[in-house]
Design a protein around this motif. Structure first.
Motif, PDB file in Angstrom:
ATOM      1  N   SER A 150      -0.783   3.210 -11.253  1.00  0.00           N
ATOM      2  CA  SER A 150      -0.040   3.466 -10.208  1.00  0.00           C
ATOM      3  C   SER A 150      -0.803   4.377  -9.054  1.00  0.00           C
ATOM      4  O   SER A 150      -0.356   4.817  -8.099  1.00  0.00           O
ATOM      5  N   ALA A 151      -1.953   4.906  -9.755  1.00  0.00           N
ATOM      6  CA  ALA A 151      -2.820   5.705  -8.867  1.00  0.00           C
ATOM      7  C   ALA A 151      -2.017   7.014  -8.099  1.00  0.00           C
ATOM      8  O   ALA A 151      -2.105   7.271  -6.980  1.00  0.00           O
ATOM      9  N   GLY A 152      -1.358   7.661  -9.027  1.00  0.00           N
ATOM     10  CA  GLY A 152      -0.470   8.822  -8.577  1.00  0.00           C
ATOM     11  C   GLY A 152       0.706   8.664  -7.965  1.00  0.00           C
ATOM     12  O   GLY A 152       1.311   9.755  -7.883  1.00  0.00           O
ATOM     13  N   LEU A 153       1.297   7.352  -7.954  1.00  0.00           N
ATOM     14  CA  LEU A 153       2.758   7.320  -7.182  1.00  0.00           C
ATOM     15  C   LEU A 153       3.754   7.479  -8.221  1.00  0.00           C
ATOM     16  O   LEU A 153       4.859   7.825  -7.794  1.00  0.00           O
ATOM     17  N   ALA A 154       3.557   7.066  -9.349  1.00  0.00           N
ATOM     18  CA  ALA A 154       4.379   7.400 -10.446  1.00  0.00           C
ATOM     19  C   ALA A 154       5.224   8.795 -10.704  1.00  0.00           C
ATOM     20  O   ALA A 154       6.099   8.996 -10.558  1.00  0.00           O
ATOM     21  N   ASP A 155       4.100   9.686 -10.420  1.00  0.00           N
ATOM     22  CA  ASP A 155       4.711  11.133 -10.811  1.00  0.00           C
ATOM     23  C   ASP A 155       4.710  11.847  -9.045  1.00  0.00           C
ATOM     24  O   ASP A 155       4.902  13.229  -9.171  1.00  0.00           O
ATOM     25  N   GLY A 156       4.459  11.119  -8.150  1.00  0.00           N
ATOM     26  CA  GLY A 156       4.608  11.706  -6.893  1.00  0.00           C
ATOM     27  C   GLY A 156       3.131  12.406  -6.546  1.00  0.00           C
ATOM     28  O   GLY A 156       3.210  13.142  -5.572  1.00  0.00           O
ATOM     29  N   THR A 157       2.227  12.414  -7.256  1.00  0.00           N
ATOM     30  CA  THR A 157       0.691  13.014  -6.916  1.00  0.00           C
ATOM     31  C   THR A 157       0.326  12.586  -5.534  1.00  0.00           C
ATOM     32  O   THR A 157      -0.185  13.340  -4.857  1.00  0.00           O
ATOM     33  N   THR A 158       0.537  11.273  -5.225  1.00  0.00           N
ATOM     34  CA  THR A 158       0.007  10.593  -4.028  1.00  0.00           C
ATOM     35  C   THR A 158       1.145  10.114  -3.019  1.00  0.00           C
ATOM     36  O   THR A 158       2.345   9.824  -3.752  1.00  0.00           O
ATOM     37  N   ASP A 159       0.778   9.671  -1.901  1.00  0.00           N
ATOM     38  CA  ASP A 159       1.928   9.362  -1.111  1.00  0.00           C
ATOM     39  C   ASP A 159       1.979   7.873  -0.948  1.00  0.00           C
ATOM     40  O   ASP A 159       2.942   7.205  -0.680  1.00  0.00           O
ATOM     41  N   VAL A 160       0.634   7.384  -0.777  1.00  0.00           N
ATOM     42  CA  VAL A 160       0.402   6.014  -0.734  1.00  0.00           C
ATOM     43  C   VAL A 160      -0.816   5.757  -1.657  1.00  0.00           C
ATOM     44  O   VAL A 160      -1.675   6.415  -2.038  1.00  0.00           O
ATOM     45  N   ALA A 161      -1.122   4.578  -2.038  1.00  0.00           N
ATOM     46  CA  ALA A 161      -1.865   4.020  -3.100  1.00  0.00           C
ATOM     47  C   ALA A 161      -2.375   2.654  -2.801  1.00  0.00           C
ATOM     48  O   ALA A 161      -1.647   1.588  -2.734  1.00  0.00           O
ATOM     49  N   PHE A 162      -3.969   2.365  -3.363  1.00  0.00           N
ATOM     50  CA  PHE A 162      -4.187   1.014  -3.514  1.00  0.00           C
ATOM     51  C   PHE A 162      -4.234   0.920  -4.863  1.00  0.00           C
ATOM     52  O   PHE A 162      -4.622   1.501  -5.526  1.00  0.00           O
ATOM     53  N   ILE A 163      -3.296  -0.196  -5.336  1.00  0.00           N
ATOM     54  CA  ILE A 163      -3.323  -0.383  -6.760  1.00  0.00           C
ATOM     55  C   ILE A 163      -3.418  -1.843  -7.140  1.00  0.00           C
ATOM     56  O   ILE A 163      -3.532  -2.756  -6.349  1.00  0.00           O
ATOM     57  N   ARG A 164      -3.641  -2.122  -8.379  1.00  0.00           N
ATOM     58  CA  ARG A 164      -3.951  -3.613  -8.900  1.00  0.00           C
ATOM     59  C   ARG A 164      -2.797  -4.044  -9.518  1.00  0.00           C
ATOM     60  O   ARG A 164      -2.279  -3.547 -10.408  1.00  0.00           O
ATOM     61  N   LEU A 165      -2.217  -5.560  -9.222  1.00  0.00           N
ATOM     62  CA  LEU A 165      -1.280  -5.894  -9.931  1.00  0.00           C
ATOM     63  C   LEU A 165      -1.770  -7.181 -10.735  1.00  0.00           C
ATOM     64  O   LEU A 165      -2.902  -7.606 -10.391  1.00  0.00           O
ATOM     65  N   PRO A 166      -1.226  -7.484 -11.699  1.00  0.00           N
ATOM     66  CA  PRO A 166       0.360  -7.176 -12.240  1.00  0.00           C
ATOM     67  C   PRO A 166       0.121  -5.676 -12.723  1.00  0.00           C
ATOM     68  O   PRO A 166      -0.860  -5.181 -13.532  1.00  0.00           O
ATOM     69  N   SER A 167       1.133  -4.912 -12.568  1.00  0.00           N
ATOM     70  CA  SER A 167       1.446  -3.462 -13.390  1.00  0.00           C
ATOM     71  C   SER A 167       2.619  -3.348 -13.115  1.00  0.00           C
ATOM     72  O   SER A 167       3.452  -3.979 -12.449  1.00  0.00           O
ATOM     73  N   SER A 168       3.171  -2.306 -13.928  1.00  0.00           N
ATOM     74  CA  SER A 168       4.326  -1.703 -13.665  1.00  0.00           C
ATOM     75  C   SER A 168       4.873  -1.099 -12.148  1.00  0.00           C
ATOM     76  O   SER A 168       4.044  -0.456 -11.665  1.00  0.00           O
ATOM     77  N   THR A 169       5.660  -1.762 -11.532  1.00  0.00           N
ATOM     78  CA  THR A 169       6.006  -1.320 -10.050  1.00  0.00           C
ATOM     79  C   THR A 169       7.414  -0.882  -9.656  1.00  0.00           C
ATOM     80  O   THR A 169       7.890  -0.987  -8.707  1.00  0.00           O
ATOM     81  N   HIS A 170       7.957  -0.459 -11.063  1.00  0.00           N
ATOM     82  CA  HIS A 170       9.264   0.182 -10.859  1.00  0.00           C
ATOM     83  C   HIS A 170       9.516   1.357  -9.873  1.00  0.00           C
ATOM     84  O   HIS A 170       8.810   1.970 -10.159  1.00  0.00           O
ATOM     85  N   GLY A 171      10.074   1.180  -8.923  1.00  0.00           N
ATOM     86  CA  GLY A 171      10.533   2.213  -8.158  1.00  0.00           C
ATOM     87  C   GLY A 171       9.605   2.283  -7.011  1.00  0.00           C
ATOM     88  O   GLY A 171       9.346   3.181  -6.122  1.00  0.00           O
ATOM     89  N   LEU A 172       8.434   1.330  -6.847  1.00  0.00           N
ATOM     90  CA  LEU A 172       7.539   1.228  -5.762  1.00  0.00           C
ATOM     91  C   LEU A 172       7.738   0.031  -4.959  1.00  0.00           C
ATOM     92  O   LEU A 172       8.315  -0.961  -5.143  1.00  0.00           O
ATOM     93  N   VAL A 173       7.264   0.140  -3.750  1.00  0.00           N
ATOM     94  CA  VAL A 173       6.994  -0.955  -2.672  1.00  0.00           C
ATOM     95  C   VAL A 173       5.717  -1.211  -2.294  1.00  0.00           C
ATOM     96  O   VAL A 173       4.888  -0.220  -1.908  1.00  0.00           O
ATOM     97  N   THR A 174       5.477  -2.500  -2.689  1.00  0.00           N
ATOM     98  CA  THR A 174       4.041  -2.723  -2.478  1.00  0.00           C
ATOM     99  C   THR A 174       3.899  -3.985  -1.403  1.00  0.00           C
ATOM    100  O   THR A 174       4.603  -4.698  -1.101  1.00  0.00           O
ATOM    101  N   SER A 175       2.809  -4.081  -0.849  1.00  0.00           N
ATOM    102  CA  SER A 175       2.194  -5.103   0.062  1.00  0.00           C
ATOM    103  C   SER A 175       0.914  -5.466  -0.187  1.00  0.00           C
ATOM    104  O   SER A 175      -0.058  -4.892  -0.214  1.00  0.00           O
TER     105      SER A 175
END
Length: 332
Positions: free
Chosen positions: A157-182
């Motif tokens: 999640s590149a820091g999104l899971a624990d709030g370390t980052t505000d926005v991130a570039f991630i690779r899917l598929p991965s767990s996206t629970h609680g995330l908004v992705t484009s």
């Protein structure tokens, strides 16, 4: 975006959940309720809010009427929260905290003061779109600053899971629970093999060619990510083979170069991580990996939406770059 797995283009319509009965649940009533819930005494709460006790009672009564449920139990001797009141108190505090922070940040932006956006990424970030996205955002918001942080395989999640980052570039598929992705683009998957490997002289391979091969995999608790990069889905019960865990992409490439394992990886690895002794071979019958820009639901940083919009603008503008990224023939 994807909210807990929803695509940004398919964000649920809020109108479907709109309730006319709570249209008057304004911030003033929320603040009054929070203070009263903390004091559990109308006189003290009214004094703290600088309002008459009668006015406070009216606000609470109107709030309860709007919600359709009592939040407090009142008697001649004490005031206490109902079960609904306890639940609503937590929500009220969160709403007020986010609103106050949003006001403060909006004022900072309006006054031209710097605001930092923490951007997380994993190896490769958004490939050739990375710099154009940063440039686009900086051009739109010259008073902003980007703070970049790279994450290893442990946190897809590149820091999104624990709030370390505000926005991130991630690779899917991965767990996206609680995330908004484009999604930005989808590139082919390849297998990295040692040049002396039996598959290294192939132009293309199929999943069945890898059944008995040891696979290098990033060390992570994200089972969605892990299953994709080990071919666990299509291989099913046949996927019970040797897995060699690694922490970073460079470590993974060392394992491959040593002939210890193969690595299922995005096709861009051939451009961004070329190594003597390693050849990347396209996999014919496996879906690609999608790079997306993402953030948490209800972001606190007011520039998160602006960053997403800048990324999407670049995606629409750089269609030729994306076509090259997504083509098979450049990896053969």
């Amino acid at each position: 975006m994807v909210a807990a797995g929803l695509n940004r283009r398919e964000t649920p319509k809020t109108a479907a959940n709109y309730n006319m009965k709570v249209v008057d649940v304004n911030l003033r009533r929320l603040r009054s309720f929070v203070v009263l819930a903390e004091e559990l005494h109308f006189t003290r709460a009214a004094a703290k809010l600088f309002v008459a006790q009668q006015s406070l009672s009216k606000q609470i009564a109107e709030l309860e009427a709007s919600l359709g449920t009592p939040l407090l139990r009142r008697s001649s001797r004490k005031v206490e929260l109902t079960a609904a009141g306890v639940a609503f108190l937590a929500t009220s505090r969160e709403v007020l905290a986010r609103f106050d922070l949003g006001v403060a940040e909006a004022r900072r932006i309006g006054e031209g003061r710097d605001i930092t956006v923490r951007v997380g990424f994993i190896a490769g970030a958004a490939l050739e779109l990375t710099t154009p996205i940063f440039t686009e955002f900086a051009g739109r918001y010259p008073g902003s600053r980007l703070q970049l942080q790279e994450f290893d395989f442990a946190d897809p999640s590149a820091g999104l899971a624990d709030g370390t980052t505000d926005v991130a570039f991630i690779r899917l598929p991965s767990s996206t629970h609680g995330l908004v992705t484009s999604p930005l683009f989808t590139e082919p998957c390849v297998v990295g093999v040692y040049t002396a490997h039996r598959l290294s002289d192939r132009d293309r391979i199929r999943i069945d060619d890898l059944v008995d091969e040891p696979i290098a995999i990033g060390r992570t608790q994200d089972t969605v990510w892990r299953d994709f990069w080990t071919l666990a889905g299509p291989l099913g019960s046949r996927a019970a083979r040797i897995l060699i865990e690694t922490s970073t992409q460079s470590e993974e490439m060392e394992v491959v170069a040593a002939g210890m394992a193969c690595a299922i990886t995005p096709a861009a690895a051939g451009r961004y991580s070329p190594r003597p002794g390693i050849r990347f071979v396209p996999i014919d019958d496996y879906p690609g990996s999608t790079v997306a820009v993402a953030h948490r639901l209800n972001p606190v940083n007011p520039l998160v939406t602006a960053f997403m919009e800048a990324a999407e603008a670049v995606r629409e503008r750089e269609s030729r770059v994306i076509q090259r990224i997504e083509r098979w023939d450049q990896y053969v």
